[in-house]
Structures are given as C-alpha cells and as structure tokens.
Design a protein around this motif. Structure first.
Motif, PDB file in Angstrom:
ATOM      1  N   GLY A  40       7.846 -10.547   7.709  1.00 22.68           N
ATOM      2  CA  GLY A  40       8.662 -10.393   6.355  1.00 22.68           C
ATOM      3  C   GLY A  40       9.187 -11.446   6.127  1.00 22.68           C
ATOM      4  N   GLY A  41      10.362 -11.332   7.010  1.00 20.40           N
ATOM      5  CA  GLY A  41      11.962 -12.252   6.620  1.00 20.40           C
ATOM      6  C   GLY A  41      13.156 -11.344   6.295  1.00 20.40           C
ATOM      7  N   ASN A  42      12.651  -9.782   5.897  1.00 24.62           N
ATOM      8  CA  ASN A  42      14.431  -9.192   5.380  1.00 24.62           C
ATOM      9  C   ASN A  42      15.070  -8.155   6.397  1.00 24.62           C
ATOM     10  OD1 ASN A  42      12.120  -7.097   5.395  1.00 24.62           O
ATOM     11  ND2 ASN A  42      11.453  -7.617   3.803  1.00 24.62           N
ATOM     12  N   GLU A  43      15.752  -7.844   5.993  1.00 25.40           N
ATOM     13  CA  GLU A  43      16.325  -7.262   6.717  1.00 25.40           C
ATOM     14  C   GLU A  43      15.896  -6.175   7.620  1.00 25.40           C
ATOM     15  OE1 GLU A  43      20.512  -5.467   4.868  1.00 25.40           O
ATOM     16  OE2 GLU A  43      20.553  -7.858   4.754  1.00 25.40           O
ATOM     17  N   SER A  44      15.270  -5.515   5.994  1.00 20.18           N
ATOM     18  CA  SER A  44      14.478  -3.912   6.458  1.00 20.18           C
ATOM     19  C   SER A  44      13.459  -4.205   7.994  1.00 20.18           C
ATOM     20  CB  SER A  44      14.020  -3.235   5.369  1.00 20.18           C
ATOM     21  OG  SER A  44      12.553  -3.753   5.061  1.00 20.18           O
ATOM     22  N   SER A  45      12.972  -5.180   7.991  1.00 24.22           N
ATOM     23  CA  SER A  45      12.285  -5.642   8.635  1.00 24.22           C
ATOM     24  C   SER A  45      12.179  -5.281  10.269  1.00 24.22           C
ATOM     25  CB  SER A  45      10.763  -7.268   8.484  1.00 24.22           C
ATOM     26  OG  SER A  45      12.336  -7.855   8.887  1.00 24.22           O
ATOM     27  N   SER A  97      -7.003  11.498   6.847  1.00 25.24           N
ATOM     28  CA  SER A  97      -6.044  10.851   5.522  1.00 25.24           C
ATOM     29  C   SER A  97      -4.593   9.856   6.058  1.00 25.24           C
ATOM     30  CB  SER A  97      -6.146  10.924   4.549  1.00 25.24           C
ATOM     31  OG  SER A  97      -7.176  11.767   4.109  1.00 25.24           O
ATOM     32  N   THR A  98      -4.404  10.618   7.048  1.00 23.88           N
ATOM     33  CA  THR A  98      -3.381  10.140   7.447  1.00 23.88           C
ATOM     34  C   THR A  98      -3.102   8.925   8.379  1.00 23.88           C
ATOM     35  OG1 THR A  98      -2.419  12.676   7.992  1.00 23.88           O
ATOM     36  CG2 THR A  98      -1.266  11.032   9.124  1.00 23.88           C
ATOM     37  N   ILE A  99      -4.148   8.624   9.360  1.00 26.02           N
ATOM     38  CA  ILE A  99      -4.954   7.689  10.260  1.00 26.02           C
ATOM     39  C   ILE A  99      -5.518   6.353   9.089  1.00 26.02           C
ATOM     40  CG2 ILE A  99      -5.717   7.052  12.107  1.00 26.02           C
ATOM     41  CD1 ILE A  99      -5.343  10.025  12.947  1.00 26.02           C
ATOM     42  N   VAL A 100      -6.793   7.204   9.060  1.00 27.20           N
ATOM     43  CA  VAL A 100      -8.268   5.004   8.802  1.00 27.20           C
ATOM     44  C   VAL A 100      -6.872   4.893   7.042  1.00 27.20           C
ATOM     45  CG1 VAL A 100      -9.929   5.155   7.729  1.00 27.20           C
ATOM     46  CG2 VAL A 100      -9.530   6.516   9.487  1.00 27.20           C
ATOM     47  N   PRO A 101      -6.648   4.797   6.251  1.00 24.43           N
ATOM     48  CA  PRO A 101      -6.150   4.315   4.795  1.00 24.43           C
ATOM     49  C   PRO A 101      -5.140   3.365   5.156  1.00 24.43           C
ATOM     50  CG  PRO A 101      -6.443   6.976   4.074  1.00 24.43           C
ATOM     51  CD  PRO A 101      -6.269   6.283   5.770  1.00 24.43           C
ATOM     52  N   LYS A 102      -3.802   3.830   5.978  1.00 24.47           N
ATOM     53  CA  LYS A 102      -3.331   2.894   6.879  1.00 24.47           C
ATOM     54  C   LYS A 102      -3.623   1.788   7.934  1.00 24.47           C
ATOM     55  CE  LYS A 102       0.789   1.356   7.187  1.00 24.47           C
ATOM     56  NZ  LYS A 102       1.840  -0.162   6.522  1.00 24.47           N
ATOM     57  N   MET A 103      -4.206   2.589   8.388  1.00 28.21           N
ATOM     58  CA  MET A 103      -5.644   1.496   9.432  1.00 28.21           C
ATOM     59  C   MET A 103      -6.169   0.131   8.831  1.00 28.21           C
ATOM     60  SD  MET A 103      -8.262   2.295  11.805  1.00 28.21           S
ATOM     61  CE  MET A 103      -9.729   1.826  10.459  1.00 28.21           C
ATOM     62  N   ALA A 104      -6.626   0.701   7.782  1.00 27.98           N
ATOM     63  CA  ALA A 104      -7.265  -0.586   7.044  1.00 27.98           C
ATOM     64  C   ALA A 104      -6.981  -0.679   5.750  1.00 27.98           C
ATOM     65  CB  ALA A 104      -8.638   0.424   6.236  1.00 27.98           C
ATOM     66  N   SER A 105      -5.795  -0.754   5.178  1.00 27.94           N
ATOM     67  CA  SER A 105      -4.588  -1.644   4.473  1.00 27.94           C
ATOM     68  C   SER A 105      -4.400  -2.393   5.389  1.00 27.94           C
ATOM     69  CB  SER A 105      -3.600  -0.052   4.083  1.00 27.94           C
ATOM     70  OG  SER A 105      -3.088  -1.001   3.131  1.00 27.94           O
ATOM     71  N   LYS A 114      -1.313  -7.508   6.685  1.00 30.66           N
ATOM     72  CA  LYS A 114       0.119  -7.075   7.295  1.00 30.66           C
ATOM     73  C   LYS A 114      -0.242  -6.026   7.704  1.00 30.66           C
ATOM     74  CE  LYS A 114       4.261  -5.086   4.669  1.00 30.66           C
ATOM     75  NZ  LYS A 114       4.961  -5.055   3.005  1.00 30.66           N
ATOM     76  N   ARG A 115       0.379  -6.060   9.195  1.00 28.82           N
ATOM     77  CA  ARG A 115       0.149  -4.902  10.088  1.00 28.82           C
ATOM     78  C   ARG A 115       1.785  -4.442  10.820  1.00 28.82           C
ATOM     79  NH1 ARG A 115      -4.979  -6.537  13.904  1.00 28.82           N
ATOM     80  NH2 ARG A 115      -5.826  -7.645  12.458  1.00 28.82           N
ATOM     81  N   THR A 116       2.097  -4.447   9.924  1.00 24.67           N
ATOM     82  CA  THR A 116       3.812  -3.437  10.008  1.00 24.67           C
ATOM     83  C   THR A 116       4.132  -1.774   9.359  1.00 24.67           C
ATOM     84  OG1 THR A 116       4.817  -4.584   7.924  1.00 24.67           O
ATOM     85  CG2 THR A 116       5.087  -5.622  10.390  1.00 24.67           C
ATOM     86  N   ILE A 117       4.005  -1.899   9.892  1.00 25.38           N
ATOM     87  CA  ILE A 117       4.584   0.081   9.343  1.00 25.38           C
ATOM     88  C   ILE A 117       6.349   0.594   9.829  1.00 25.38           C
ATOM     89  CG2 ILE A 117       4.167   0.931  11.875  1.00 25.38           C
ATOM     90  CD1 ILE A 117       2.892   3.517   9.960  1.00 25.38           C
ATOM     91  N   SER A 118       6.651   0.653   8.495  1.00 26.70           N
ATOM     92  CA  SER A 118       8.639   0.726   8.583  1.00 26.70           C
ATOM     93  C   SER A 118       8.764   2.357   9.736  1.00 26.70           C
ATOM     94  CB  SER A 118       8.457   1.056   7.406  1.00 26.70           C
ATOM     95  OG  SER A 118       8.200   2.506   6.995  1.00 26.70           O
TER      96      SER A 118
END
Length: 311
Positions: free
Chosen positions: A3-8, A75-83, A89-93
């Motif tokens: 991502g190359g930003n501070e939050s990453s 819905s907590t798991i699958v949409p984020k996994m598919a996205s 983009k496999r990051t999660i904050s």
C-alpha cells in the motif's frame, strides 16, 4: 508493507484460502456459491418462521435466531475473503481485523448457547410435556435469547481487545482467510502462554460444557422416546432430534478441535479446512436439515409458495 502509506504499517495480510491450491479461482467461486445458498436459505427460513403464526413457538424462535447468526457469520467472513482474492489486495486494517474477529467470536459464542437452549427446549417438550408451556414461556424464551447475545458479546469483546494488543515483531501475514484469535496469537513475539490457557478455559465453558449438556439432554430424550407407545409420536420426535444432533455435531466438532488444540502443531491448512466446514458449509446445510426433516416448516413453505403462485 503493501500500500505504501502510513496506515499500512499496522495492516495485516490475509494469505487467503489454500493459497498454494492450483485451482484457487474455482475454489473461491464455489465458496461464494455456497455462501449465496447459505444466505438465501437462512433468509427464507427466517421469513417462514416470522410469517407463519403456527411457527411462533419457542423451538422455531430459537431456530430463527440460529438462522440470523448463520447468515451474519458467513457475511462476516466470505465477502472480505472474496474481495481480497479477486482484487488482489489482501490487506486488512488493524481495526478491520479487530471488528471481524469480534463479530466472528460473538456470533460463534452466541450459537453455542442458542444450540444449548434448543436442546433444553426439546428436553422439556419430550420429557416434561405437561409443564412445557409454563417452563418455556415466551418471556423466558426471549430472556434466554437476549442472554445468549449479551453473553456472546461480552466474551467476544474481551477476547478481541486483549489479543489485538499483543506486540507483533515479525511478519504480519495471517495464514488464514479471516482474522481469528488462534492465528493472531501465533503472530505475537510475546509470551502468550497465560492467555492461551485463558482461551482453553473459555473454550471449556462455551464449547465443552454446552456440548456435554446437549449430549445429556438428547440422551434423556432418547430414553424417553423409546418408552413411547405412539409410533407416530416416536418418529416425529426422532426426526426433530436427529436434525438438531446433526447441526450440533457439524458445529461443535470442528470448533472444539480448533480452539481446544490450537496450541498443538496442526497445520494452517487443517484450520482453514475446518473453518470452511464449520463456518461456511454448515450454515448452508442448516436450513436444508431443518426444512427437509420438519413437516411444519415444509407446510409453511408450501403455504408461502401458494401465496406467490395464486394471484
């Protein structure tokens, strides 16, 4: 970091579901298809229960709560996994990981308690039928459901906030397709043995104890059923109880293995396979198990279909 930003700097990297699998695209499409069936199936079951006055009983109220938990859990798991998979983009904050862990634990813990209540409901209905309406009153049922949600939320909050503050000195790669406590603990460079003991104790309270109570309940039910004179009543009770036992086995088995033995040397692939089975496949099977084995639900479905077909 990606991502190359501070939050990453505080982001985690979700490796994904079986990253070494050759046909990962096909696998993810299958998972999305299963998720869609689970979502629609549980929505349909909720609509049937809430829309048919004949199903406004404690057993079906608890079943509707189970469906709410299942569709929210997936819905907590699958949409984020598919996205993550299809966008690359496999990051999660850090906050996103914490929220996913919180909702996953809250829903999982609440399901443990709801399944225990469902077993108690069947125990009272079969073993103490004359007092069923008194014991399982709507007021008592709603209080117990509320207690399940509150208990799951409090326990989940504790087990999310505490491990999220463990220092991570090395890689922030999570070898999983979602944020889960046992996987997060393995990233820490601090001694987490005391907290691991706390997780095991919590697992005993929320997994082993409920599973034991459910087993005792159904053992007493089976003993009562075999003493019934009515063959029709015996078949109906066995059909209902077998449905419940199937759901209980599918849910508790994988989770007991994951949380009671997470300090052992079982692989990330084993954890992922069990998570898919328990948290994605089982929520799809639950509506099928209850609808196909339950005459009241089938009757409500036919009634709804009749309303849709007839102008």
């Amino acid at each position: 970091m990606v991502g190359g930003n501070e939050s990453s700097v505080t982001d985690f990297i979700l490796v994904g579901l079986f990253p070494e699998f050759q046909h990962s695209t096909v696998l993810n499409i299958v998972i999305i298809f299963i998720y869609t069936l689970a979502f629609l199936g549980n929505i349909l079951l909720i609509v049937l229960i809430w829309g048919d006055s004949r199903l406004h009983t404690p057993m079906y109220i608890l079943l509707s709560q189970l469906s709410i938990i299942d569709l929210t859990l997936t819905s907590t798991i699958v949409p984020k996994m598919a996205s993550n998979f299809f966008t690359g983009k496999r990051t999660i904050s850090w906050i996103g990981c914490g929220m996913q862990s919180f909702f996953f634990l809250m829903l999982g813990m609440s399901e443990c308690l709801i399944l225990t209540l469902m077993a108690y409901d069947r125990y009272v209905a079969v073993c103490n039928p004359l007092r069923y309406s008194i014991i399982m009153s709507p007021r008592f049922c709603m209080h117990m459901v509320l207690g399940c949600w509150i208990g799951g939320s409090i326990s989940s909050f504790i087990h999310t906030v505490y491990p999220m503050h463990f220092p991570i000195c090395g890689s922030r790669e999570i070898h999983h397709f979602f944020c889960e406590v046992p996987v997060l603990i393995k990233l820490s460079c601090e001694d987490t043995s005391l907290y691991q003991l706390v997780v095991v104790v919590t697992s005993i309270v929320l997994l082993v104890v409920p599973f034991s109570l459910i087993t005792v309940s159904y053992t007493l039910i089976l003993l009562t059923v075999f003493r019934m004179n009515s063959v029709k009543g015996r078949k109906k009770t066995l059909a209902t109880c077998s449905s419940h036992l199937t759901v209980v086995s599918l849910f508790f088995g994988p989770n007991i293995f994951i949380y009671m033995t997470f300090t052992s040397s079982h692989s990330a692939e084993q954890d992922q396979a069990l998570s898919v089975f328990s948290n994605i496949l089982t929520p799809m099977l639950n509506p099928l198990i209850y609808s196909l084995r339950n005459k009241e639900v089938v009757a409500a479905l036919r009634k709804l279909m009749g309303k849709c077909v007839v102008p």
